[in-house]
Design a protein around this motif. Structure first.
Motif, PDB file in Angstrom:
ATOM      1  N   THR A  27       0.817  -1.206   0.000  1.00 44.37           N
ATOM      2  CA  THR A  27       0.000   0.000   0.000  1.00 44.37           C
ATOM      3  C   THR A  27       0.850   1.255   0.000  1.00 44.37           C
ATOM      4  O   THR A  27       0.669   2.141  -0.836  1.00 44.37           O
ATOM      5  CB  THR A  27      -0.934  -0.001   1.228  1.00 44.37           C
ATOM      6  N   VAL A  28       1.787   1.347   0.934  1.00 40.18           N
ATOM      7  CA  VAL A  28       2.553   2.584   1.109  1.00 40.18           C
ATOM      8  C   VAL A  28       3.341   2.971  -0.143  1.00 40.18           C
ATOM      9  O   VAL A  28       3.355   4.154  -0.506  1.00 40.18           O
ATOM     10  CB  VAL A  28       3.452   2.504   2.364  1.00 40.18           C
ATOM     11  N   PRO A  29       4.002   2.040  -0.857  1.00 39.56           N
ATOM     12  CA  PRO A  29       4.710   2.481  -2.066  1.00 39.56           C
ATOM     13  C   PRO A  29       3.782   3.136  -3.103  1.00 39.56           C
ATOM     14  O   PRO A  29       4.169   4.103  -3.764  1.00 39.56           O
ATOM     15  CB  PRO A  29       5.329   1.203  -2.625  1.00 39.56           C
ATOM     16  N   PHE A  30       2.558   2.620  -3.218  1.00 38.05           N
ATOM     17  CA  PHE A  30       1.612   3.241  -4.146  1.00 38.05           C
ATOM     18  C   PHE A  30       1.191   4.617  -3.647  1.00 38.05           C
ATOM     19  O   PHE A  30       1.015   5.551  -4.433  1.00 38.05           O
ATOM     20  CB  PHE A  30       0.383   2.357  -4.365  1.00 38.05           C
ATOM     21  N   MET A  31       1.036   4.766  -2.342  1.00 41.92           N
ATOM     22  CA  MET A  31       0.677   6.068  -1.791  1.00 41.92           C
ATOM     23  C   MET A  31       1.837   7.057  -1.934  1.00 41.92           C
ATOM     24  O   MET A  31       1.623   8.245  -2.159  1.00 41.92           O
ATOM     25  CB  MET A  31       0.250   5.946  -0.327  1.00 41.92           C
ATOM     26  N   LEU A  32       3.080   6.564  -1.818  1.00 41.37           N
ATOM     27  CA  LEU A  32       4.242   7.426  -2.065  1.00 41.37           C
ATOM     28  C   LEU A  32       4.259   7.895  -3.510  1.00 41.37           C
ATOM     29  O   LEU A  32       4.536   9.072  -3.792  1.00 41.37           O
ATOM     30  CB  LEU A  32       5.537   6.679  -1.740  1.00 41.37           C
ATOM     31  N   ALA A  33       3.973   6.989  -4.420  1.00 40.59           N
ATOM     32  CA  ALA A  33       3.907   7.365  -5.834  1.00 40.59           C
ATOM     33  C   ALA A  33       2.795   8.375  -6.075  1.00 40.59           C
ATOM     34  O   ALA A  33       2.964   9.342  -6.834  1.00 40.59           O
ATOM     35  CB  ALA A  33       3.707   6.125  -6.707  1.00 40.59           C
ATOM     36  N   ALA A  34       1.664   8.171  -5.406  1.00 39.48           N
ATOM     37  CA  ALA A  34       0.550   9.112  -5.549  1.00 39.48           C
ATOM     38  C   ALA A  34       0.938  10.490  -5.033  1.00 39.48           C
ATOM     39  O   ALA A  34       0.647  11.511  -5.673  1.00 39.48           O
ATOM     40  CB  ALA A  34      -0.679   8.585  -4.813  1.00 39.48           C
ATOM     41  N   ALA A  35       1.601  10.538  -3.876  1.00 42.34           N
ATOM     42  CA  ALA A  35       2.031  11.833  -3.325  1.00 42.34           C
ATOM     43  C   ALA A  35       3.010  12.521  -4.265  1.00 42.34           C
ATOM     44  O   ALA A  35       2.943  13.741  -4.464  1.00 42.34           O
ATOM     45  CB  ALA A  35       2.651  11.633  -1.944  1.00 42.34           C
ATOM     46  N   PHE A  36       3.909  11.751  -4.852  1.00 43.49           N
ATOM     47  CA  PHE A  36       4.855  12.300  -5.830  1.00 43.49           C
ATOM     48  C   PHE A  36       4.096  12.925  -7.000  1.00 43.49           C
ATOM     49  O   PHE A  36       4.382  14.052  -7.410  1.00 43.49           O
ATOM     50  CB  PHE A  36       5.782  11.180  -6.320  1.00 43.49           C
ATOM     51  N   CYS A  37       3.136  12.189  -7.517  1.00 37.45           N
ATOM     52  CA  CYS A  37       2.359  12.688  -8.665  1.00 37.45           C
ATOM     53  C   CYS A  37       1.500  13.889  -8.283  1.00 37.45           C
ATOM     54  O   CYS A  37       1.411  14.868  -9.036  1.00 37.45           O
ATOM     55  CB  CYS A  37       1.485  11.572  -9.237  1.00 37.45           C
ATOM     56  N   PHE A  38       0.874  13.827  -7.118  1.00 31.46           N
ATOM     57  CA  PHE A  38       0.023  14.939  -6.685  1.00 31.46           C
ATOM     58  C   PHE A  38       0.837  16.186  -6.379  1.00 31.46           C
ATOM     59  O   PHE A  38       0.329  17.302  -6.532  1.00 31.46           O
ATOM     60  CB  PHE A  38      -0.824  14.538  -5.484  1.00 31.46           C
ATOM     61  N   ALA A  39       2.093  16.028  -5.947  1.00 29.28           N
ATOM     62  CA  ALA A  39       2.949  17.195  -5.703  1.00 29.28           C
ATOM     63  C   ALA A  39       3.157  17.985  -6.990  1.00 29.28           C
ATOM     64  O   ALA A  39       3.363  19.194  -6.960  1.00 29.28           O
ATOM     65  CB  ALA A  39       4.291  16.761  -5.129  1.00 29.28           C
ATOM     66  N   ARG A  40       3.057  17.303  -8.112  1.00 29.88           N
ATOM     67  CA  ARG A  40       3.264  17.947  -9.406  1.00 29.88           C
ATOM     68  C   ARG A  40       1.964  18.306 -10.113  1.00 29.88           C
ATOM     69  O   ARG A  40       1.989  18.943 -11.158  1.00 29.88           O
ATOM     70  CB  ARG A  40       4.098  17.027 -10.288  1.00 29.88           C
ATOM     71  N   SER A  41       0.827  17.884  -9.538  1.00 29.78           N
ATOM     72  CA  SER A  41      -0.438  18.148 -10.215  1.00 29.78           C
ATOM     73  C   SER A  41      -1.486  18.788  -9.316  1.00 29.78           C
ATOM     74  O   SER A  41      -2.241  19.648  -9.765  1.00 29.78           O
ATOM     75  CB  SER A  41      -1.005  16.846 -10.799  1.00 29.78           C
ATOM     76  N   ASN A  42      -1.568  18.352  -8.051  1.00 30.24           N
ATOM     77  CA  ASN A  42      -2.606  18.851  -7.161  1.00 30.24           C
ATOM     78  C   ASN A  42      -2.060  18.840  -5.725  1.00 30.24           C
ATOM     79  O   ASN A  42      -2.252  17.872  -4.985  1.00 30.24           O
ATOM     80  CB  ASN A  42      -3.856  17.978  -7.266  1.00 30.24           C
ATOM     81  N   PRO A  43      -1.361  19.918  -5.313  1.00 28.56           N
ATOM     82  CA  PRO A  43      -0.744  19.949  -3.980  1.00 28.56           C
ATOM     83  C   PRO A  43      -1.723  19.727  -2.831  1.00 28.56           C
ATOM     84  O   PRO A  43      -1.335  19.202  -1.786  1.00 28.56           O
ATOM     85  CB  PRO A  43      -0.133  21.353  -3.902  1.00 28.56           C
ATOM     86  N   GLU A  44      -2.976  20.074  -3.001  1.00 36.64           N
ATOM     87  CA  GLU A  44      -3.975  19.843  -1.954  1.00 36.64           C
ATOM     88  C   GLU A  44      -4.149  18.345  -1.705  1.00 36.64           C
ATOM     89  O   GLU A  44      -4.251  17.902  -0.559  1.00 36.64           O
ATOM     90  CB  GLU A  44      -5.312  20.487  -2.342  1.00 36.64           C
ATOM     91  N   TRP A  45      -4.198  17.561  -2.752  1.00 36.27           N
ATOM     92  CA  TRP A  45      -4.337  16.114  -2.599  1.00 36.27           C
ATOM     93  C   TRP A  45      -3.074  15.520  -1.972  1.00 36.27           C
ATOM     94  O   TRP A  45      -3.151  14.570  -1.196  1.00 36.27           O
ATOM     95  CB  TRP A  45      -4.669  15.455  -3.920  1.00 36.27           C
TER      96      TRP A  45
END
Length: 116
Positions: A27-45
């Motif tokens: 779970t956590v590696p996917f959430m880390l990837a999501a945070a990485f992507c959201f940092a570049r697309s939607n900082p609120e998420w």
């Protein structure tokens, strides 16, 4: 490019949620990837993920110290061992050894990370 990161982040969250229910899917590696992507697309998420009481602490530990908790390491190693055993039991040669090889490489990497 923001749209691509946003879609990738949403997909990563989806896989992370599935990983909550499937013990062999992390779970956590996917959430880390999501945070990485959201940092570049939607900082609120991204902020919402990092503030989440379940996923936030391990994600912050990884970002700040490149550390994995003892419980996280143990869970990962158990999942890798189970995957290896299942592979050895149910796959035909030469594929039966692939999960064990992956488990050895990934397990070694996990064990050598800093413990939080």
């Amino acid at each position: 490019m923001r749209l691509i990161y946003l879609v990738a982040g949403i997909i990563a969250v989806g896989f992370g949620i599935v990983g909550i229910f499937l013990p062999l899917l992390p779970t956590v590696p996917f959430m880390l990837a999501a945070a990485f992507c959201f940092a570049r697309s939607n900082p609120e998420w991204e902020r919402r993920l990092l503030d989440n009481p379940q996923f936030g602490p391990p994600m912050r530990a990884w970002r700040e110290r490149r550390a994995i908790s003892r419980r996280g390491k143990a869970a990962a190693l158990v999942a890798l061992a189970i995957g290896s055993i299942v592979g050895l039991a149910f796959l035909d040669a030469p594929w039966r050894f692939a999960p064990t090889a992956v488990a050895l490489v990934c397990g070694t990497w996990i064990v050598t990370r800093r413990t939080d």
